[in-house]
Every structure is written in structure tokens, then in C-alpha cells.
Design a protein around this motif. Structure first.
Motif, PDB file in Angstrom:
ATOM      1  N   ALA A  15       0.834  -1.207   0.000  1.00 29.62           N
ATOM      2  CA  ALA A  15       0.000   0.000   0.000  1.00 29.62           C
ATOM      3  C   ALA A  15       0.867   1.254   0.000  1.00 29.62           C
ATOM      4  O   ALA A  15       0.563   2.238  -0.702  1.00 29.62           O
ATOM      5  CB  ALA A  15      -0.923  -0.007   1.220  1.00 29.62           C
ATOM      6  N   ILE A  16       1.938   1.249   0.776  1.00 29.32           N
ATOM      7  CA  ILE A  16       2.868   2.382   0.813  1.00 29.32           C
ATOM      8  C   ILE A  16       3.485   2.604  -0.560  1.00 29.32           C
ATOM      9  O   ILE A  16       3.597   3.735  -1.043  1.00 29.32           O
ATOM     10  CB  ILE A  16       3.948   2.156   1.890  1.00 29.32           C
ATOM     11  CG1 ILE A  16       3.324   2.278   3.282  1.00 29.32           C
ATOM     12  CG2 ILE A  16       5.103   3.138   1.722  1.00 29.32           C
ATOM     13  CD1 ILE A  16       4.214   1.784   4.399  1.00 29.32           C
ATOM     14  N   ALA A  17       3.891   1.528  -1.222  1.00 30.83           N
ATOM     15  CA  ALA A  17       4.482   1.638  -2.557  1.00 30.83           C
ATOM     16  C   ALA A  17       3.492   2.247  -3.548  1.00 30.83           C
ATOM     17  O   ALA A  17       3.847   3.116  -4.356  1.00 30.83           O
ATOM     18  CB  ALA A  17       4.949   0.267  -3.031  1.00 30.83           C
ATOM     19  N   THR A  63      13.308  -3.280   2.407  1.00 30.48           N
ATOM     20  CA  THR A  63      12.209  -4.167   2.030  1.00 30.48           C
ATOM     21  C   THR A  63      11.028  -3.387   1.447  1.00 30.48           C
ATOM     22  O   THR A  63      10.323  -3.892   0.575  1.00 30.48           O
ATOM     23  CB  THR A  63      11.748  -5.000   3.234  1.00 30.48           C
ATOM     24  OG1 THR A  63      11.357  -4.129   4.304  1.00 30.48           O
ATOM     25  CG2 THR A  63      12.867  -5.916   3.715  1.00 30.48           C
ATOM     26  N   THR A  64      10.834  -2.149   1.886  1.00 30.35           N
ATOM     27  CA  THR A  64       9.729  -1.353   1.343  1.00 30.35           C
ATOM     28  C   THR A  64      10.097  -0.762  -0.009  1.00 30.35           C
ATOM     29  O   THR A  64       9.261  -0.707  -0.919  1.00 30.35           O
ATOM     30  CB  THR A  64       9.314  -0.245   2.322  1.00 30.35           C
ATOM     31  OG1 THR A  64       9.120  -0.809   3.627  1.00 30.35           O
ATOM     32  CG2 THR A  64       8.011   0.417   1.879  1.00 30.35           C
ATOM     33  N   THR A  65      11.340  -0.331  -0.173  1.00 32.85           N
ATOM     34  CA  THR A  65      11.754   0.159  -1.484  1.00 32.85           C
ATOM     35  C   THR A  65      11.791  -0.982  -2.499  1.00 32.85           C
ATOM     36  O   THR A  65      11.556  -0.762  -3.696  1.00 32.85           O
ATOM     37  CB  THR A  65      13.121   0.866  -1.422  1.00 32.85           C
ATOM     38  OG1 THR A  65      14.066   0.050  -0.710  1.00 32.85           O
ATOM     39  CG2 THR A  65      13.012   2.216  -0.735  1.00 32.85           C
ATOM     40  N   ALA A  66      12.066  -2.195  -2.046  1.00 26.85           N
ATOM     41  CA  ALA A  66      11.989  -3.339  -2.958  1.00 26.85           C
ATOM     42  C   ALA A  66      10.561  -3.522  -3.461  1.00 26.85           C
ATOM     43  O   ALA A  66      10.340  -3.848  -4.634  1.00 26.85           O
ATOM     44  CB  ALA A  66      12.472  -4.601  -2.253  1.00 26.85           C
ATOM     45  N   MET A  67       9.595  -3.303  -2.589  1.00 29.46           N
ATOM     46  CA  MET A  67       8.187  -3.367  -2.998  1.00 29.46           C
ATOM     47  C   MET A  67       7.872  -2.239  -3.978  1.00 29.46           C
ATOM     48  O   MET A  67       7.114  -2.423  -4.942  1.00 29.46           O
ATOM     49  CB  MET A  67       7.289  -3.272  -1.770  1.00 29.46           C
ATOM     50  CG  MET A  67       5.861  -3.680  -1.997  1.00 29.46           C
ATOM     51  SD  MET A  67       5.625  -5.462  -2.139  1.00 29.46           S
ATOM     52  CE  MET A  67       5.782  -5.970  -0.420  1.00 29.46           C
ATOM     53  N   LEU A  68       8.465  -1.081  -3.756  1.00 32.78           N
ATOM     54  CA  LEU A  68       8.256   0.061  -4.652  1.00 32.78           C
ATOM     55  C   LEU A  68       8.787  -0.223  -6.049  1.00 32.78           C
ATOM     56  O   LEU A  68       8.283   0.346  -7.031  1.00 32.78           O
ATOM     57  CB  LEU A  68       8.933   1.308  -4.077  1.00 32.78           C
ATOM     58  CG  LEU A  68       8.864   2.582  -4.922  1.00 32.78           C
ATOM     59  CD1 LEU A  68       7.426   3.096  -5.018  1.00 32.78           C
ATOM     60  CD2 LEU A  68       9.777   3.658  -4.356  1.00 32.78           C
ATOM     61  N   ALA A  69       9.775  -1.090  -6.177  1.00 31.49           N
ATOM     62  CA  ALA A  69      10.384  -1.368  -7.477  1.00 31.49           C
ATOM     63  C   ALA A  69       9.356  -1.827  -8.498  1.00 31.49           C
ATOM     64  O   ALA A  69       9.455  -1.496  -9.684  1.00 31.49           O
ATOM     65  CB  ALA A  69      11.487  -2.410  -7.326  1.00 31.49           C
ATOM     66  N   VAL A  79      10.496   9.367   2.446  1.00 36.32           N
ATOM     67  CA  VAL A  79      10.760   8.248   3.347  1.00 36.32           C
ATOM     68  C   VAL A  79       9.546   7.322   3.369  1.00 36.32           C
ATOM     69  O   VAL A  79       8.410   7.780   3.543  1.00 36.32           O
ATOM     70  CB  VAL A  79      11.100   8.749   4.764  1.00 36.32           C
ATOM     71  CG1 VAL A  79      11.116   7.597   5.765  1.00 36.32           C
ATOM     72  CG2 VAL A  79      12.453   9.462   4.754  1.00 36.32           C
ATOM     73  N   LEU A  80       9.808   6.028   3.190  1.00 33.12           N
ATOM     74  CA  LEU A  80       8.761   5.006   3.219  1.00 33.12           C
ATOM     75  C   LEU A  80       8.930   4.186   4.488  1.00 33.12           C
ATOM     76  O   LEU A  80       9.981   3.583   4.701  1.00 33.12           O
ATOM     77  CB  LEU A  80       8.860   4.100   1.991  1.00 33.12           C
ATOM     78  CG  LEU A  80       9.015   4.774   0.626  1.00 33.12           C
ATOM     79  CD1 LEU A  80       9.074   3.714  -0.476  1.00 33.12           C
ATOM     80  CD2 LEU A  80       7.899   5.767   0.371  1.00 33.12           C
ATOM     81  N   ALA A  81       7.896   4.141   5.330  1.00 31.41           N
ATOM     82  CA  ALA A  81       8.015   3.441   6.612  1.00 31.41           C
ATOM     83  C   ALA A  81       6.654   2.940   7.060  1.00 31.41           C
ATOM     84  O   ALA A  81       5.729   3.737   7.246  1.00 31.41           O
ATOM     85  CB  ALA A  81       8.605   4.367   7.676  1.00 31.41           C
ATOM     86  N   ASP A  82       6.529   1.625   7.243  1.00 31.64           N
ATOM     87  CA  ASP A  82       5.252   1.098   7.728  1.00 31.64           C
ATOM     88  C   ASP A  82       5.081   1.434   9.217  1.00 31.64           C
ATOM     89  O   ASP A  82       5.997   1.921   9.873  1.00 31.64           O
ATOM     90  CB  ASP A  82       5.135  -0.403   7.454  1.00 31.64           C
ATOM     91  CG  ASP A  82       6.093  -1.239   8.275  1.00 31.64           C
ATOM     92  OD1 ASP A  82       5.982  -1.231   9.524  1.00 31.64           O
ATOM     93  OD2 ASP A  82       6.964  -1.912   7.696  1.00 31.64           O
ATOM     94  N   VAL A  96       5.690   8.541   3.814  1.00 35.20           N
ATOM     95  CA  VAL A  96       4.553   7.703   3.433  1.00 35.20           C
ATOM     96  C   VAL A  96       4.522   6.512   4.370  1.00 35.20           C
ATOM     97  O   VAL A  96       5.497   5.755   4.479  1.00 35.20           O
ATOM     98  CB  VAL A  96       4.643   7.223   1.971  1.00 35.20           C
ATOM     99  CG1 VAL A  96       3.389   6.423   1.602  1.00 35.20           C
ATOM    100  CG2 VAL A  96       4.806   8.401   1.023  1.00 35.20           C
ATOM    101  N   THR A  97       3.404   6.348   5.072  1.00 31.83           N
ATOM    102  CA  THR A  97       3.227   5.239   5.999  1.00 31.83           C
ATOM    103  C   THR A  97       1.853   4.618   5.743  1.00 31.83           C
ATOM    104  O   THR A  97       1.193   4.938   4.748  1.00 31.83           O
ATOM    105  CB  THR A  97       3.388   5.703   7.458  1.00 31.83           C
ATOM    106  OG1 THR A  97       3.373   4.567   8.332  1.00 31.83           O
ATOM    107  CG2 THR A  97       2.320   6.697   7.867  1.00 31.83           C
ATOM    108  N   ASP A  98       1.431   3.703   6.611  1.00 24.43           N
ATOM    109  CA  ASP A  98       0.135   3.060   6.419  1.00 24.43           C
ATOM    110  C   ASP A  98      -0.855   3.525   7.491  1.00 24.43           C
ATOM    111  O   ASP A  98      -0.491   4.242   8.432  1.00 24.43           O
ATOM    112  CB  ASP A  98       0.281   1.534   6.412  1.00 24.43           C
ATOM    113  CG  ASP A  98       0.842   1.007   7.716  1.00 24.43           C
ATOM    114  OD1 ASP A  98       0.056   0.827   8.658  1.00 24.43           O
ATOM    115  OD2 ASP A  98       2.065   0.760   7.786  1.00 24.43           O
ATOM    116  N   ALA A  99      -2.090   3.100   7.349  1.00 26.04           N
ATOM    117  CA  ALA A  99      -3.157   3.560   8.225  1.00 26.04           C
ATOM    118  C   ALA A  99      -2.983   3.117   9.668  1.00 26.04           C
ATOM    119  O   ALA A  99      -3.610   3.666  10.577  1.00 26.04           O
ATOM    120  CB  ALA A  99      -4.516   3.077   7.695  1.00 26.04           C
ATOM    121  N   GLY A 100      -2.119   2.128   9.909  1.00 23.36           N
ATOM    122  CA  GLY A 100      -1.898   1.650  11.264  1.00 23.36           C
ATOM    123  C   GLY A 100      -0.960   2.493  12.099  1.00 23.36           C
ATOM    124  O   GLY A 100      -0.776   2.233  13.290  1.00 23.36           O
TER     125      GLY A 100
END
Length: 200
Positions: free
Chosen positions: A23-25, A44-50, A148-151, A173-177
């Protein structure tokens, strides 16, 4: 405060909070513009963004992440993807060290996209390993903006090595939690804007 002092192995982190990272990606991708040059670090989050980057045209992506480079090249081979040289990490599919930092200094990017171990009001973005923080810090220094991407598990957490204080983070960018009170403290500490990605 969440304890982010000890960082789990890369493969273990890659399997954690996958829905949130996806979702962040998805939320981060529309923040990028055609024609931009982007630094992307190894996380791991930037890998998802790829995967999302593979759907965007007109971007130049400069990364130390083997996974980011490989995914984008496979999805979008006609677009410019630059893999930074340096020493290879054994635990993380990435390059690091003086050679990597020296290569970063050759470029000026529009935006640095980073995935830290923790983000707190007091310390900003932090990493556990010094060599990972050095790469991220160099990317910040050579970029006009920082994304910055951070869950939610990283929000309010602190690790050992600071690489970017809050006032230098343009967008988080983070998630709703993510905890609303902690996000408010991050805004007060100087983060430019915060995007909360929905899992829906």
C-alpha cells in the motif's frame, strides 16, 4: 516507543507487513514525476516500490539495491536504471562502502526514496547498520527532496545511526496503522507532509 535497535534479517523483514508495504508503494508512486532522477536505497519497502517504478516511464532510477534494479529492468527495460557499484552485502542484496558513496556523489537527484529502520521526532530517519546509513545519508545530500517510506512498525522507532533529521524529510509515506499522536509529533518536528496509505 517501539524497539528498532536490533534489525531482523532481510528475508524475515521482507515477509513482514507485506500488505502495508504494498500500500505504501502504491501511494508513493504518484508522488514521482516524469523526467525525475531518483535515488532508491536498499530496503524491504523500497523493494516493494520497485514493482511500481517498473510501471512509470520517464524516470531515471539510481540504486544500490540489486532487487530494485533487477525488478525495474525486467518490467521496464527501456527506462534508465543505474546500479551503483561497491562491495556486495552478504545479508542484503545491495552494494555499499566507500565506492558506493563516491558514485552517489557523481549525481544530483530530484528525490531520494529511502526505507529506514525507524522514524522518530527526536532522531528523524535512522538505520541499524552504519554502512547502510552512510549510503542513505549520501543520497539525501545529493537530492533536492527526500521521500521516506516506513510502515507503522517503524513510526516512532529509533535505531542506532541517524541519516536524515525530520526537517530534511519532505514526505513520509506510511500506512493507516501508524499512531496518530506519533505522526503529529513528527509533523511538529519538521516533516513536510505525511501520506497515510490505505490497504483497500
Amino acid at each position: 516507543m517501539p524497539d528498532a535497535l536490533h534489525e531482523a534479517p532481510f528475508q524475515e523483514r521482507a515477509s513482514a507487513n507485506q500488505a502495508e508495504k504494498a500500500a505504501i508503494a502504491r501511494a508513493a508512486a504518484p508522488l514521482l514525476l516524469e523526467g525525475q532522477t531518483c535515488f532508491v536505497d536498499a530496503g524491504t519497502t523500497t523493494a516493494m516500490l520497485a514493482t511500481e517504478l517498473g510501471r512509470l516511464v520517464g524516470l531515471t532510477v539510481i540504486t544500490n539495491s540489486l532487487e530494485v534494479a533487477a525488478r525495474r529492468q525486467a518490467l521496464c527495460p527501456q527506462e534508465a536504471t543505474i546500479l551503483l557499484g561497491g562491495r556486495l552485502l552478504s545479508a542484503v542484496p545491495a552494494t555499499y562502502g566507500d565506492g558506493t558513496v563516491a558514485e552517489i556523489a557523481r549525481y544530483t537527484a530530484d528525490i531520494a526514496i529511502l526505507s529506514p529502520v525507524g522514524v522518530s521526532a527526536a532522531q528523524g530517519a535512522t538505520d541499524y547498520l552504519t554502512h547502510e546509513a552512510e549510503v542513505a545519508r549520501a543520497m539525501v545530500a545529493r537530492s533536492r527532496r527526500t521521500l521516506v517510506l516506513a510502515d507503522h512498525s517503524k513510526i516512532g522507532a529509533e535505531s542506532r545511526v541517524q541519516f536524515c533529521p525530520c526537517p530534511r524529510i519532505d514526505v513520509l509515506v506510511t500506512d493507516a496503522g501508524a499512531d496518530a499522536a506519533v505522526l503529529a509529533a513528527l509533523r511538529t518536528a519538521g516533516i513536510g507532509s505525511i501520506v497515510r496509505a490505505s490497504l483497500a
